[in-house]
Design a protein around this motif. Structure first.
Motif, PDB file in Angstrom:
ATOM      1  N   VAL A  87      44.851  54.846  46.797  1.00  0.00           N
ATOM      2  CA  VAL A  87      44.181  53.774  47.518  1.00  0.00           C
ATOM      3  C   VAL A  87      44.083  52.535  46.645  1.00  0.00           C
ATOM      4  N   VAL A  88      44.476  51.401  47.196  1.00  0.00           N
ATOM      5  CA  VAL A  88      44.357  50.118  46.498  1.00  0.00           C
ATOM      6  C   VAL A  88      43.690  49.123  47.439  1.00  0.00           C
ATOM      7  N   ARG A  89      43.103  48.080  46.863  1.00  0.00           N
ATOM      8  CA  ARG A  89      42.449  47.030  47.653  1.00  0.00           C
ATOM      9  C   ARG A  89      42.829  45.660  47.109  1.00  0.00           C
ATOM     10  N   LYS A  90      43.085  44.747  48.032  1.00  0.00           N
ATOM     11  CA  LYS A  90      43.385  43.369  47.654  1.00  0.00           C
ATOM     12  C   LYS A  90      42.106  42.658  47.237  1.00  0.00           C
ATOM     13  N   LEU A  91      42.207  41.797  46.240  1.00  0.00           N
ATOM     14  CA  LEU A  91      41.104  40.907  45.856  1.00  0.00           C
ATOM     15  C   LEU A  91      41.423  39.528  46.418  1.00  0.00           C
ATOM     16  N   GLY A  92      40.743  39.161  47.494  1.00  0.00           N
ATOM     17  CA  GLY A  92      41.030  37.903  48.161  1.00  0.00           C
ATOM     18  C   GLY A  92      40.280  36.735  47.548  1.00  0.00           C
ATOM     19  N   VAL A  93      40.894  35.580  47.540  1.00  0.00           N
ATOM     20  CA  VAL A  93      40.237  34.362  47.080  1.00  0.00           C
ATOM     21  C   VAL A  93      38.984  34.142  47.923  1.00  0.00           C
ATOM     22  N   PRO A  94      37.836  33.858  47.308  1.00  0.00           N
ATOM     23  CA  PRO A  94      36.572  33.789  48.053  1.00  0.00           C
ATOM     24  C   PRO A  94      36.606  32.874  49.275  1.00  0.00           C
ATOM     25  N   PHE A  95      37.230  31.706  49.157  1.00  0.00           N
ATOM     26  CA  PHE A  95      37.249  30.762  50.271  1.00  0.00           C
ATOM     27  C   PHE A  95      38.498  30.910  51.147  1.00  0.00           C
ATOM     28  N   GLN A  96      39.383  31.843  50.786  1.00  0.00           N
ATOM     29  CA  GLN A  96      40.587  32.118  51.577  1.00  0.00           C
ATOM     30  C   GLN A  96      40.955  33.583  51.382  1.00  0.00           C
ATOM     31  N   PRO A  97      40.170  34.501  51.994  1.00  0.00           N
ATOM     32  CA  PRO A  97      40.281  35.933  51.692  1.00  0.00           C
ATOM     33  C   PRO A  97      41.665  36.535  51.926  1.00  0.00           C
ATOM     34  N   GLU A  98      42.450  35.935  52.833  1.00  0.00           N
ATOM     35  CA  GLU A  98      43.778  36.505  53.074  1.00  0.00           C
ATOM     36  C   GLU A  98      44.743  36.247  51.926  1.00  0.00           C
ATOM     37  N   LEU A  99      44.395  35.323  51.015  1.00  0.00           N
ATOM     38  CA  LEU A  99      45.229  35.015  49.853  1.00  0.00           C
ATOM     39  C   LEU A  99      44.800  35.898  48.682  1.00  0.00           C
ATOM     40  N   ALA A 100      45.715  36.714  48.183  1.00  0.00           N
ATOM     41  CA  ALA A 100      45.376  37.670  47.123  1.00  0.00           C
ATOM     42  C   ALA A 100      45.405  37.008  45.754  1.00  0.00           C
ATOM     43  N   MET A 101      44.299  37.159  45.028  1.00  0.00           N
ATOM     44  CA  MET A 101      44.270  36.703  43.640  1.00  0.00           C
ATOM     45  C   MET A 101      44.402  37.888  42.692  1.00  0.00           C
ATOM     46  N   GLY A 102      44.521  39.079  43.267  1.00  0.00           N
ATOM     47  CA  GLY A 102      44.680  40.285  42.475  1.00  0.00           C
ATOM     48  C   GLY A 102      44.482  41.500  43.352  1.00  0.00           C
ATOM     49  N   ALA A 103      44.406  42.645  42.735  1.00  0.00           N
ATOM     50  CA  ALA A 103      44.198  43.895  43.464  1.00  0.00           C
ATOM     51  C   ALA A 103      43.619  44.932  42.515  1.00  0.00           C
ATOM     52  N   ILE A 104      42.975  45.928  43.094  1.00  0.00           N
ATOM     53  CA  ILE A 104      42.419  47.026  42.314  1.00  0.00           C
ATOM     54  C   ILE A 104      42.903  48.351  42.893  1.00  0.00           C
ATOM     55  N   GLY A 105      42.878  49.374  42.048  1.00  0.00           N
ATOM     56  CA  GLY A 105      43.266  50.707  42.489  1.00  0.00           C
ATOM     57  C   GLY A 105      42.354  51.743  41.875  1.00  0.00           C
ATOM     58  N   GLU A 106      42.587  52.999  42.240  1.00  0.00           N
ATOM     59  CA  GLU A 106      41.812  54.090  41.671  1.00  0.00           C
ATOM     60  C   GLU A 106      42.003  54.147  40.164  1.00  0.00           C
TER      61      GLU A 106
END
Length: 460
Positions: free
Chosen positions: A54-73
């Motif tokens: 499982v991974v999750r996108k880290l969205g830009v606070p004011f533009q959540p659909e734009l990924a500034m990174g991601a995290i995983g298990e």
């Protein structure tokens, strides 16, 4: 250009390209949700454990659909520092987003695994599977997470991906892909059926893989063990039905063969092809197994017939094949004394009720999930088996049809259960589980399973 019928077809074609790994120490990791049905087929083909990553996108606070990174298990994190600087994202901003997404990730892992431990990757080959990739960002994070969790080698395997993306995946030691077009539109454009996969379906596939692994371990230990799995019947079957044979999968918990007069078998009916491979049907079947019930998942149409739309709505044909399967169960020594129930979905519900209305029918109970009981027409009045109609509250057209059918089912006990918020396929979180629990309780009541034993085996 459509390449795959559905995710299972994609899994079969991907598994063929991964055959070189069949004798290696492999763990197959599906990316939820859509990657897990593909990964399930690959894992079965390679005779390998199945798990999720499982991974999750880290969205830009004011533009959540734009990924500034991601995290995983395992605490893995990937950050686009160039984007952080350009968007003026502070470390504090990043931390807030990461904390929120980490909580979501942990909750999802718990929901999907349901207490099962993560499959150990140390020193093994991790095969990461998705139903397709576009930018590859999620796949890259998954590869890093698998390596951080101990994988010795990481193979990324997908049915389809842009050629350019595949050239830019240094996180994987190897990439296996069925099709890599230079001109790529979207993953879904390469599937005939790209319907959403629910969490319930993912859980069903993981539990089935876990069950398969435990059966293998029990057999390797010489049939010992105290969980009762050694006595299970779990096999693909072919059933004569007139001029053709229909395929099915029979699962009998150990208690069915040991005391066939004390339990029952539920036959699954669906008008479309490949019903026995349906993750939704498998999920419901697993719930019934835990209540001590056997199941027979059927493809009522042959592969040559399933593309013919008229066959899907040929209720007399489907009902006759359902009757052939019921007769086949009656001739088997391990199921001959079992009570039989029908679980019908879509047009399969009409077929189940048509068959149940046949003179002399011994069907003990019928459940319809999101079904079309109205397709049984005037035969409804002849049904004597207790019938439960389960419909999604948001499936308004089918709900209206089921209400009318309930009135027509005048010769039997008939109840209508509405699952709030559910649409036709019960894809909304928790709705398929609620439908499965309703079906389980109905069959437990009417197929003669000992109530105390059934209660012990139910899901918490």
């Amino acid at each position: 250009m459509v390449l795959f019928e559905d995710r299972r077809d994609a899994g079969r074609r991907l598994a063929a390209k991964l055959a070189f790994l069949r004798t290696r120490d492999v763990v197959v990791l599906g990316l939820p949700r859509g990657g897990v049905p593909v990964a399930s087929v690959v894992a079965e083909s390679l005779d390998a454990p199945l798990d999720v990553i499982v991974v999750r996108k880290l969205g830009v606070p004011f533009q959540p659909e734009l990924a500034m990174g991601a995290i995983g298990e395992g605490g893995v994190k990937v950050v686009d520092h160039t984007l952080l600087a350009r968007a003026r994202i502070t470390e504090e901003d990043l931390e807030v987003v990461e904390r929120r997404e980490r909580a979501v990730l942990d909750a999802r892992v718990e929901r999907l695994r349901r207490g099962r431990p993560r499959v150990d990757l140390h020193g093994r080959i991790a095969v990461i599977v998705d139903d397709g990739i576009a930018t590859g960002s999620t796949a890259r994070v998954a590869c890093r997470a698998a390596r951080q969790l101990g994988a010795e080698r990481v193979v990324l395997a997908v049915p389809v991906a842009p050629a350019q993306t595949l050239r830019e995946l240094p996180e994987a030691d190897a990439v296996v892909c069925v099709s890599a077009p230079e001109h790529f539109r979207a993953v879904g454009a390469h599937y005939e059926d790209f319907s959403p996969t629910s969490d319930d379906e993912v859980v069903a596939l993981l539990e089935r893989a876990d069950h398969r692994a435990r059966l293998t371990d029990t057999a390797a230990a010489g049939g010992g063990g105290g969980d009762g799995l050694a006595g299970d019947t779990d096999e693909d079957v072919s059933i004569p039905a007139g001029r053709v044979s229909i395929e099915g999968h029979l699962h009998l918990p150990a208690g069915v063969a040991a005391a066939p007069d004390a339990t029952g078998v539920v036959v699954f009916a669906h008008g479309s092809g490949s019903s026995r491979h349906s993750p939704r049907n498998r999920y419901v079947a697993e719930v019934l197994h835990e209540a001590g019930l056997g199941t027979l998942l059927l493809d009522l149409l042959t592969p040559e017939e399933e593309g013919d739309r008229a066959r899907v709505f040929d209720i007399p044909l489907l009902a006759s094949r359902l009757g052939s399967a019921t007769d086949w169960l009656a001739r088997r020594p391990d199921t001959g004394s079992c009570l039989v129930g029908y679980f019908g979905a879509s047009t399969g519900a009409g077929a189940a009720l048509w068959a149940a209305a046949e003179p002399g029918s011994q069907v003990a109970a019928v459940v319809s999930r999101g079904g079309r009981p109205d397709l049984a027409g005037p035969r409804l009045a002849a049904v004597r088996a207790p019938t439960l109609l389960i419909v999604g509250g948001a499936d308004r057209e089918v709900l209206a049809l089921n209400r009318r059918a309930r009135d027509d089912l005048s010769g039997c006990r008939c109840e209508l259960a509405v699952v709030p918020g559910a649409t036709h396929l019960f894809e909304e979180p928790g709705t398929l589980g609620e439908a499965a629990a309703l079906a389980r309780d109905w069959f437990v009541e009417h197929l003669g399973v000992g109530s105390q034993d059934a209660t012990r085996r139910r899901r918490p």
